[in-house]
Design a protein around this motif. Structure first.
Motif, PDB file in Angstrom:
ATOM      1  N   ASN A 155     -36.735  58.393  56.243  1.00 56.58           N
ATOM      2  CA  ASN A 155     -37.817  59.382  56.096  1.00 56.58           C
ATOM      3  C   ASN A 155     -38.925  59.286  57.148  1.00 56.58           C
ATOM      4  O   ASN A 155     -39.928  59.989  57.034  1.00 56.58           O
ATOM      5  CB  ASN A 155     -38.485  59.298  54.707  1.00 56.58           C
ATOM      6  CG  ASN A 155     -37.501  59.617  53.606  1.00 56.58           C
ATOM      7  OD1 ASN A 155     -36.566  60.405  53.808  1.00 56.58           O
ATOM      8  ND2 ASN A 155     -37.698  59.017  52.441  1.00 56.58           N
ATOM      9  N   CYS A 181     -39.914  62.568  58.563  1.00 55.11           N
ATOM     10  CA  CYS A 181     -40.318  63.676  57.678  1.00 55.11           C
ATOM     11  C   CYS A 181     -41.758  64.092  57.962  1.00 55.11           C
ATOM     12  O   CYS A 181     -42.551  63.296  58.485  1.00 55.11           O
ATOM     13  CB  CYS A 181     -40.196  63.237  56.213  1.00 55.11           C
ATOM     14  SG  CYS A 181     -38.491  63.112  55.715  1.00 55.11           S
ATOM     15  N   LYS A 202     -40.009  66.887  47.766  1.00 51.44           N
ATOM     16  CA  LYS A 202     -39.540  68.161  48.325  1.00 51.44           C
ATOM     17  C   LYS A 202     -40.535  69.253  47.928  1.00 51.44           C
ATOM     18  O   LYS A 202     -40.817  69.453  46.748  1.00 51.44           O
ATOM     19  CB  LYS A 202     -38.148  68.484  47.778  1.00 51.44           C
ATOM     20  CG  LYS A 202     -37.374  69.373  48.706  1.00 51.44           C
ATOM     21  CD  LYS A 202     -35.952  69.574  48.244  1.00 51.44           C
ATOM     22  CE  LYS A 202     -35.064  69.817  49.431  1.00 51.44           C
ATOM     23  NZ  LYS A 202     -34.137  68.831  49.751  1.00 51.44           N
ATOM     24  N   GLU A 203     -41.078  69.912  48.899  1.00 53.58           N
ATOM     25  CA  GLU A 203     -42.042  70.990  48.631  1.00 53.58           C
ATOM     26  C   GLU A 203     -41.281  72.270  48.297  1.00 53.58           C
ATOM     27  O   GLU A 203     -40.071  72.364  48.494  1.00 53.58           O
ATOM     28  CB  GLU A 203     -42.904  71.238  49.875  1.00 53.58           C
ATOM     29  CG  GLU A 203     -43.740  70.056  50.299  1.00 53.58           C
ATOM     30  CD  GLU A 203     -44.893  69.763  49.363  1.00 53.58           C
ATOM     31  OE1 GLU A 203     -45.580  70.719  48.947  1.00 53.58           O
ATOM     32  OE2 GLU A 203     -45.087  68.579  49.019  1.00 53.58           O
ATOM     33  N   GLY A 212     -38.948  73.773  50.667  1.00 51.17           N
ATOM     34  CA  GLY A 212     -37.738  73.004  50.978  1.00 51.17           C
ATOM     35  C   GLY A 212     -37.958  71.859  51.938  1.00 51.17           C
ATOM     36  O   GLY A 212     -37.041  71.094  52.215  1.00 51.17           O
ATOM     37  N   ASN A 257     -39.268  68.265  53.156  1.00 44.77           N
ATOM     38  CA  ASN A 257     -39.625  66.958  52.588  1.00 44.77           C
ATOM     39  C   ASN A 257     -40.952  66.497  53.164  1.00 44.77           C
ATOM     40  O   ASN A 257     -41.087  66.340  54.378  1.00 44.77           O
ATOM     41  CB  ASN A 257     -38.555  65.920  52.940  1.00 44.77           C
ATOM     42  CG  ASN A 257     -37.339  66.046  52.065  1.00 44.77           C
ATOM     43  OD1 ASN A 257     -37.437  66.494  50.914  1.00 44.77           O
ATOM     44  ND2 ASN A 257     -36.190  65.656  52.587  1.00 44.77           N
TER      45      ASN A 257
END
Ligand code: NAP
Length: 643
Positions: free
Chosen positions: A256, A259, A447-448, A451, A453
């Motif tokens: 991540n 991200c 996850k917003e 879509g 992350n």
């Protein structure tokens, strides 16, 4: 040539090897070269005289006066036609020796430390024994040319050293960006304008080109390796200097980490500095990057880049509006409601990468409280760290003392729980928590709705130091290891090592890359072009005679502009040495050919004139806004303005 005469055997030694008997010396000596004999007792004076060699009297440290020893009716220049022997007391410093001969003989000067360091190296590459030699006066008159790749401090300082000694040489600087100055423009913090002053020095070199065709020719917006090949450069120039700095940054190697919300410090610095690639199109311009909704920020790593970011986040709009931060960036920064900045290092205080000056500057900001945790400081000051502080050099010891003094003057917290209390309370100030011995372990995302992350938290694991002094590593504590693979959600929510945040800056160092893997040997441990005092190795481990490097790509992404200035002396010494040894070929680059090649690729070349125009426009726009400069952050706009 530095020779040593054995006291007992009248034998001459070169470095460690037996060379010859004194009687046979002249066979070994070539005319025109200067020879030093290192000894304080030469027994075979008579033999030397017989051989028509000139022997000086012993001369003392600081008090060199050789002229009186030169026989009347001759001058030292004449003596140079014969091998000149000098007896040098062991206490005589090379520096004095060199200083003396510099004026007299127009010797190529190598600094004392350079000489000591390089003796073996020069032997190796040239298979010769001497490293003090007569300068070839003709060099300065010949037309040599250098292509410098990268227009940051490494590039401009290299150009400056060359032009200082050889004003007639042609220096072309190629730059990927349309503008010059590299990190000075896009890396140094906007509130550190004094450090950006070197730009004036560099721009002088560019302006000189317009006045009298000496100086630096700038070719911006050209990506060497894509637009021009290694062969293009080799064919056209007497020498190439790679000084393109650090194009990437280190990775955490955590899931991540790419991200949204886990940002590269480098990109952030580039953003607020108006970098043509990273400002308009960056994540920081997106609506999701909202500093009005972010209370806690985590900065991983505690180097000076971390300090820069921290300062920019602590200063209010009025404190930064007059510098050269682009208006669009200022608008975003002005919404900043950040309350807590956690600067987190995996190792201890002694190993911390920030300098005292930079942390002190942060500590003096108006609206800031800096906190440290007593236990973290104590645990980081283990026995080996104490040894590190007892450094050999007084300046280093002083550096650690000052660091410790500064830390003691900050707010020292007894318990970890206090951190959370302070972070929650509104005291009208920004809180900076300088944390130690915490290794980043896991980045949590949510996850917003769109879509994407987004980062929501980061977990650190408590570490300790292991290893020898000056080589201590951060090792995760045993009891913490079992937490390594747990989800953050499964770990006790009160754990002090979890930071709930949606903004993380990875400030863990920049990284250099190899733009010509087929031609340049790269040291993948240190991420530098493999070189010896600036001379570059080819793939077969041989040193080039005409390829050099300077700056971060030579010595790693460490140090300030001043370190690069010193570095450029080192590279220049090697260039000069090879020049005077006739290893470089005089060449006038076929600029017409190069430009045609670039034009065929439809490349807009930013020359000195075009940059001057951009510079003028930026300064004018800045002046209207009552600031130093308003940078143009869009390359299409730049192209339009110069077309
Ligand atoms: P830096 O000084 O090398 O600092 C990097 C930091 O990241 C260190 O604290 C390092 O800790 C940490 N780090 C590296 N890998 C890590 C990992 N995997 N996990 C956790 N932490 C990690 O780099 P920088 O701050 O980018 O600065 C680069 C150079 O520019 C420096 O020489 C700096 O002094 C200079 N600079 C100077 C100024 C100024 O003078 N105002 C401003 C900006 C930059 P470890 O030591 O444990 O590896």
């Amino acid at each position: 040539m530095f020779l040593r005469i054995s006291r007992k055997k009248s034998m001459i030694y070169n470095n460690k090897k037996k060379l010859c008997l004194i009687e046979n010396l002249d066979k070994k000596l070539e005319k025109k070269n200067l020879y030093f004999i290192l000894n304080d007792q030469i027994k075979s004076k008579n033999i030397l005289k017989e051989k028509n060699l000139f022997l000086t009297e012993k001369f003392r440290d600081q008090k060199i006066n050789l002229t009186q020893k030169v026989p009347s009716g001759s001058n030292i220049g004449n003596h140079m036609k014969k091998p000149l022997l000098m007896r040098i007391g062991l206490e005589t410093t090379y520096k004095n020796l060199i200083a003396f001969y510099k004026d007299k003989l127009n010797l190529n000067m190598i600094s004392t430390s350079f000489f000591k360091k390089k003796f073996c190296f020069l032997n190796k590459i040239q298979k010769m024994n001497f490293c003090i030699y007569q300068a070839n006066k003709e060099i300065a008159q010949k037309k040599y040319s250098f292509a410098i790749i990268g227009s940051g401090p490494g590039g401009f300082y290299s150009a400056k050293q060359i032009l200082k000694k050889y004003p007639k040489f042609q220096i072309d600087i190629y730059e990927k960006l349309p503008h010059p100055y590299g990190l000075v423009r896009t890396g140094i913090a906007p509130d550190h304008q004094e450090a950006k002053n070197v730009e004036k020095d560099f721009s002088e070199l560019m302006r000189k080109q317009e006045h009298d065709s000496t100086g630096v020719r700038f070719y911006g917006n050209i990506q060497i390796s894509k637009d021009l090949s290694f062969e293009d450069l080799k064919q056209n120039y007497s020498g190439i200097i790679f000084s393109y700095g650090a194009e990437e940054e280190n990775k955490l190697n955590l899931l991540n980490e790419d991200c949204f919300g886990c940002f590269s410090a480098r990109n952030f610095v580039n953003w607020y500095n108006g970098h043509i690639y990273y400002t308009e199109k960056s994540d920081f311009m997106s609506p999701q990057f909202d500093l009005s909704k972010t209370k806690d920020v985590v900065i991983i790593g505690n180097g000076n880049v971390a300090m820069d970011i921290c300062r920019i986040l602590c200063k209010n709009y009025n404190e930064i509006k007059n510098f050269d931060i682009p208006e669009k960036v200022l608008e975003k920064l002005s919404k900043n409601k950040i309350k807590n900045i956690h600067i987190i290092a995996r190792r201890g205080l002694v190993q911390s990468a920030f300098t005292v000056k930079e942390l002190r500057e942060v500590s003096r900001l108006n609206n800031v409280n800096i906190y440290v945790l007593k236990s973290e400081i104590e645990n980081s000051l283990n026995e080996n760290s104490q040894k590190e502080m007892d450094a050999i050099h007084a300046s280093e010891r002083r550096h650690y003392e000052r660091k410790l003094e500064l830390i003691k003057s900050l707010n020292i917290l007894e318990k970890e729980a206090q951190i959370q209390e302070i972070a929650k309370t509104d005291n009208g100030k920004k809180n900076i928590f300088l944390r130690f011995l915490l290794t980043p372990a896991k980045i949590e995302v949510v996850k917003e709705a769109n879509g994407i992350n987004n980062v929501s938290a980061i977990k650190f694991l408590r570490s300790h130091l292991e290893g020898k002094p000056n080589n201590q590593n951060a090792i995760i504590n045993k009891e913490e290891e079992e937490n390594l693979n747990n989800d953050i959600s499964n770990i006790n929510k009160n754990s002090q090592y979890i930071f709930n945040t949606n903004v993380i800056f990875k400030s863990i160092g920049y990284k250099c890359t190899n733009i010509f893997p087929k031609h340049l040997k790269f040291d993948t441990n240190n991420n530098v072009i493999l070189n010896k005092w600036g001379v570059v190795f080819d793939r077969e481990n041989n040193l080039y005679d005409d390829v050099f490097t300077c700056g971060w790509v030579k010595r790693g992404a460490k140090g300030i502009v001043d370190s690069t200035l010193r570095d450029s002396y080192d590279t220049f010494n090697s260039i000069n040495y090879l020049l005077e040894m006739d290893k470089l070929t005089p060449k006038i680059p076929d600029n017409k050919g190069i430009i045609e090649k670039l034009e065929r690729k439809n490349i807009t070349i930013f020359t000195n004139e075009k940059w001057n125009l951009i510079d003028k426009i930026e300064l004018e726009r800045g002046s209207k806004l009552k600031k130093i400069r308003e940078k143009i952050i869009n390359i299409e706009e730049m192209k339009r303005l110069v077309s």
